[in-house]
Design a protein around this motif. Structure first.
Motif, mmCIF file in Angstrom:
data_model
loop_
_atom_site.group_PDB
_atom_site.id
_atom_site.type_symbol
_atom_site.label_atom_id
_atom_site.label_comp_id
_atom_site.label_asym_id
_atom_site.label_seq_id
_atom_site.Cartn_x
_atom_site.Cartn_y
_atom_site.Cartn_z
ATOM 1 N N GLN A 129 -2.925 10.345 -37.983
ATOM 2 C CA GLN A 129 -4.332 10.703 -37.877
ATOM 3 C C GLN A 129 -4.533 12.196 -37.642
ATOM 4 O OE1 GLN A 129 -6.935 8.127 -35.609
ATOM 5 N NE2 GLN A 129 -5.458 6.455 -35.707
ATOM 6 N N ARG A 130 -3.595 13.003 -38.133
ATOM 7 C CA ARG A 130 -3.753 14.450 -38.049
ATOM 8 C C ARG A 130 -4.385 14.948 -39.340
ATOM 9 N NH1 ARG A 130 1.268 13.472 -35.347
ATOM 10 N NH2 ARG A 130 2.162 13.210 -37.432
ATOM 11 N N LEU A 131 -5.243 15.969 -39.174
ATOM 12 C CA LEU A 131 -6.001 16.493 -40.322
ATOM 13 C C LEU A 131 -5.092 17.149 -41.344
ATOM 14 C CD1 LEU A 131 -8.994 18.289 -38.598
ATOM 15 C CD2 LEU A 131 -9.167 16.472 -40.297
ATOM 16 N N GLY A 170 -9.728 25.191 -39.312
ATOM 17 C CA GLY A 170 -8.837 26.003 -38.496
ATOM 18 C C GLY A 170 -7.846 25.154 -37.708
ATOM 19 N N GLY A 171 -8.077 23.869 -37.683
ATOM 20 C CA GLY A 171 -7.226 23.002 -36.853
ATOM 21 C C GLY A 171 -6.470 21.977 -37.658
ATOM 22 N N ILE A 172 -6.119 22.342 -38.902
ATOM 23 C CA ILE A 172 -5.306 21.442 -39.736
ATOM 24 C C ILE A 172 -4.000 21.133 -38.969
ATOM 25 C CG2 ILE A 172 -4.013 21.278 -41.915
ATOM 26 C CD1 ILE A 172 -6.985 21.251 -42.453
ATOM 27 N N TRP A 175 -7.826 14.375 -35.491
ATOM 28 C CA TRP A 175 -9.252 14.545 -35.826
ATOM 29 C C TRP A 175 -10.151 14.364 -34.617
ATOM 30 C CZ3 TRP A 175 -12.726 10.564 -35.111
ATOM 31 C CH2 TRP A 175 -12.192 9.278 -34.969
ATOM 32 N N THR A 176 -9.680 13.573 -33.610
ATOM 33 C CA THR A 176 -10.540 13.324 -32.451
ATOM 34 C C THR A 176 -10.733 14.584 -31.603
ATOM 35 O OG1 THR A 176 -8.592 12.501 -31.312
ATOM 36 C CG2 THR A 176 -10.075 10.860 -32.249
ATOM 37 N N ASP A 177 -9.924 15.621 -31.855
ATOM 38 C CA ASP A 177 -10.140 16.895 -31.153
ATOM 39 C C ASP A 177 -11.464 17.527 -31.586
ATOM 40 O OD1 ASP A 177 -7.700 16.395 -30.177
ATOM 41 O OD2 ASP A 177 -6.664 18.091 -31.116
ATOM 42 N N PHE A 178 -11.914 17.200 -32.796
ATOM 43 C CA PHE A 178 -13.109 17.845 -33.338
ATOM 44 C C PHE A 178 -14.313 16.919 -33.337
ATOM 45 C CE2 PHE A 178 -9.208 19.252 -35.348
ATOM 46 C CZ PHE A 178 -9.183 20.570 -34.929
#
Lengths: 471, 311
Positions: A143-145, A164-166, A170-173
């Motif tokens: 589940q990482r971008l 910027g956060g690839i 995704w839950t970080d954003f």
């Protein structure tokens, strides 16, 4: 009018007439607005998101009504509609009546909507989600971008953060609401979860579509960000269906919004011209004076244009009052006294014991006299005289404005009342509308506006209105 | 109400309009039979399936909408009337280059979706792309975001003008120019739009450019594996290695073009077994053309170029 009948009760209300059974009647106006409706049509209109009165909200019925109204031919057919829970079909007859239509409902059948479950429902939901999603992101197995795509300006902030956060989860954003557990949860738990979107006040949820090879764990996910509320920048596909009544563009739309800014320009220019805000070279004060007078000219023109629309409208009429023409003339002369004195012109107004009872609208007569006296001041030489007097003769009361200006020859006398006629003048602040409007006003009041003039001997403008014979 | 007194001039105009409609109707009727014959005979023509026709129509309207958006500007943004869209779309239909490209795009997306369903092949991040991302390849990132945008667009039958190849973009702009040419005010605005579109087209690399960059120096053994690379990169690699136009390569993936696909793969340097494997991937368990093993690379290329007349 609209009646709120209990849905079970309407069957009893069905009327049996010579021409068969009519379950409900309704009426539409010239803009396809439902003016009144019996149940069950009333309820359906409301459940479809419409109002009574309001534009027909049942799409097929709207088409039918519009067609019948435009072709002026009666039509009858089955209408299919659906509300929250039911699929409804009913037989209607639409008959053009005056500007609008009358509607008769003859049958009414409802059936529960078939709910879509299982694989086909799931895949249809997915297609819909993919279509309406405002942000689409690709995730790896953890589940990482890995990529994000969105064309919504509202989501620009979160898209920038995600780009910027690839490589991050995704839950970080997109923080899931009400979930405090260490992220990421199993995707099935997160699928459909409401999330907080930074920079947006709408409510959002995510849909996670796994990329699955049967028998394996998902190799990745597609993340769709969905909202049930429409975006603010949403552009309606159909322009406002309720046509605006024919109305004046200048008078009703432009004049109110233009008057204030122009008045402010004039006021500020006057402030500068009179050096209220501080010392200023003479040239600049002159410029400011020019700005102020140009602004005033614009204001006058605006008023003239608005008046023009009013007097040219077919439905224009005046409200006659019992007035004293002499009194109105004295008031008009008083109002323009200052402007006359600036040019050294003397206005001789009717003596206070002079009366001319008339039947005309006060403010319109005043408007005409202001225009006539204003013109006299504008086109007369400095230090001359403007003579205003009244007379009563037969069925008419007259106000006469005589000046000592250059006068008009016969052909000019005929042209002077034409629209935008300036008789070759320019730069004097006139719009060429004043006399045209004044004559229209005089005639609308049952009178007239006339001119008598000999070149070199000034001009006499005569406002004639009906006399108040009972006074 | 029936207007009894019809003006002679009106009668002439009405007759002219009727005649025009009649001619148009006749033309439609005349083409109906050959079309019907073709469609019935072709069983299920993949190139002209209802889905593809709808997608071509949708993409053309979307391009028309983008141009109209640009013409109007952001100040009074509004939804366009179907008539406005239709005028542009009809003009687009006359341009073979644009039509062929949009057709190829629709077919490529259809293949992408079909393989996602059948082989669980990710439309955006294929295994090869995932590997490249993991190893921190910058161009893989570029390709990935472009491909993500394109996929999202295709689901909505949308195609950004930025995604058009340069020649096709020029065709689109020429159509716009011809349409608004009659009105001086509009044509001034249209030149501004043209400049904007061209400069934004030049500023960003589109999906096809990224794809070409990724497969440029790739081992054909990897590049010519659709299950590894995904549909987009596979098609770009195939076009590059076989020396064909990419849109033509897309057409070769149609079910009735298996011979062409086989020859294209061989001409691109794929061994016979790889060729067969790719065809099976794309079309499922179908009957393959026989004797592929005996055809050499140059021979395949020669047959492709010279067609049936090749000796």
């Amino acid at each position: 009018m609209a009646r709120g009948i209990d849905p079970d009760e309407w069957r009893d209300c069905a009327m049996t007439l010579g021409d068969g059974t009519i379950l409900a009647r309704a009426a539409c106006d010239a803009h396809d607005r439902l003016l009144s409706a019996d149940e069950p049509l009333f309820g359906l209109q409301r459940r479809c998101g419409g109002e009574v009165p309001g534009i027909v909200a049942i799409p097929e019925l709207l088409d039918l009504v519009r067609g019948a109204r435009q072709t002026r031919c009666p039509v009858a057919q089955v209408i299919r509609a659906q509300d929250d829970s039911d699929a409804i079909s009913f037989w209607v007859e639409v008959e053009p009546e005056e500007e609008g239509c009358s509607i008769r409902v003859r049958s009414w059948q409802t059936a529960a909507l078939v709910s879509e479950e299982g694989a086909s429902g799931e895949s249809r939901r997915r297609v819909t989600d993919r279509h309406v999603t405002e942000l689409c992101a690709w995730l790896d197995a953890g589940q990482r971008l890995i990529a994000v795509a969105s064309d919504s300006p509202e989501l620009a902030q979160v898209v920038t953060a995600m780009e910027g956060g690839i490589g991050h989860c995704w839950t970080d954003f997109l923080q899931p609401e009400n979930v405090t557990h260490q992220q990421p949860l199993h995707w099935r738990l997160l699928d459909g979860a409401p999330v907080i979107v930074p920079g947006s006040s709408r409510s959002w949820r995510v849909s996670l579509v796994p990329q699955i090879k049967p028998g394996f764990e998902p190799s990745g996910f597609e993340l769709l960000l969905l909202s049930d509320e429409a975006a603010s920048g949403w552009v309606p596909a159909v322009p406002d269906p309720i046509p605006v009544q024919r109305r004046g563009l200048v008078g009703q739309d432009l004049a109110p919004v233009l008057r204030q800014p122009i008045a402010r320009i004039v006021a500020n220019a006057e402030t500068i011209r009179t050096r209220l805000a501080g010392p200023l070279p003479d040239a600049y004060a002159e410029y400011a004076g020019e700005i102020a007078s140009a602004g005033k000219l614009l204001l006058d023109l605006l008023e003239d244009m608005a008046d023009l629309e009013v007097v040219e409208d077919d439905s224009f009429s005046t409200n006659p009052d019992f007035i004293d023409l002499a009194e109105v003339a004295r008031q008009a002369a008083g109002i323009l006294g200052v402007r006359a004195r600036e040019k050294g012109i003397v206005i001789v107004s009717p003596p206070s014991d002079d009366h001319a009872p008339a039947l005309a609208e006060f403010r319109r007569v005043l408007q005409v006299l202001l225009n006539l006296i204003g013109n006299a001041i504008r086109y007369s030489p400095n230090g001359s005289r403007v003579d205003v007097h009244v007379e009563v003769e037969g069925v008419h009361a007259r106000a006469i404005v005589a000046d000592q200006g250059p006068g008009l020859n016969v052909s000019d006398q005929a042209r002077v009342f034409e629209k935008f006629e300036r008789l070759g003048r320019s730069g004097d602040g006139g719009s060429g509308l004043g006399l045209y409007i004044s004559r229209r006003l005089a005639r609308a009041m049952g009178g007239d506006l006339l001119i008598e003039s000999v070149p070199g001997e000034g001009a006499r403008f005569i406002l004639e209105v009906p006399r108040d014979t009972e006074a | 109400m029936i207007d009894q007194a019809v003006h002679p001039a009106n009668t002439q105009a009405a007759e002219a309009a009727l005649r025009r409609d009649l001619v148009r109707g006749d033309a439609a009727a005349a083409s109906a039979l050959p079309m019907l014959r073709y469609l019935v005979a072709a069983d299920q023509s993949a190139a002209l399936s209802e889905e593809i026709l709808a997608r071509v129509r949708g993409i053309l309207s979307d391009i028309a909408g983008q141009l109209l958006d640009a013409l109007i500007g952001t100040a009074d943004r509004r939804a366009h009337a179907p008539d406005e869209i239709a005028v542009l779309t009809r003009a687009f239909l006359d341009d073979a280059a644009l039509l062929a490209h949009v057709h190829a795009v629709a077919l490529e997306w259809q293949l992408t979706e079909r393989l996602q369903e059948r082989l669980a092949l990710d439309p955006v991040a294929s295994p090869f792309v995932r590997d490249r991302i993991a190893s921190g390849d910058a161009s893989a990132h570029g390709f990935l975001s472009a491909q993500a945008r394109w996929s999202q667009g295709q689901r909505r039958m949308a195609l950004s003008v930025a995604e058009l190849p340069e020649a096709v973009l020029e065709a689109v702009l020429a159509i716009l120019r011809a349409l608004v040419g009659a009105e001086p005010a509009l044509s001034e605005r249209a030149s501004a739009v043209e400049r904007e579109v061209r400069s934004s087209h030049a500023a960003v690399s589109n999906r096809l450019i990224w794809a070409e960059r990724m497969v440029a120096d790739l081992d054909p053994a990897v590049a010519l594996s659709i299950s590894q690379c995904g549909v987009t990169l596979f098609l770009s690699a195939l076009a590059l290695a076989s020396g064909q136009v990419r849109d033509a390569t897309v057409m070769a993936t149609l079910p009735d073009q298996q011979a062409r696909l086989a020859l294209t793969l061989l001409a691109a340097g794929a061994p016979a077994d790889v060729t067969e494997e790719q065809i099976r991937m794309i079309h499922g368990g179908t009957k393959l053309p026989v004797g592929l093993a005996g055809i050499e690379e140059w021979r395949a290329a020669s047959i492709l170029t010279n067609g049936a007349t090749a000796q």
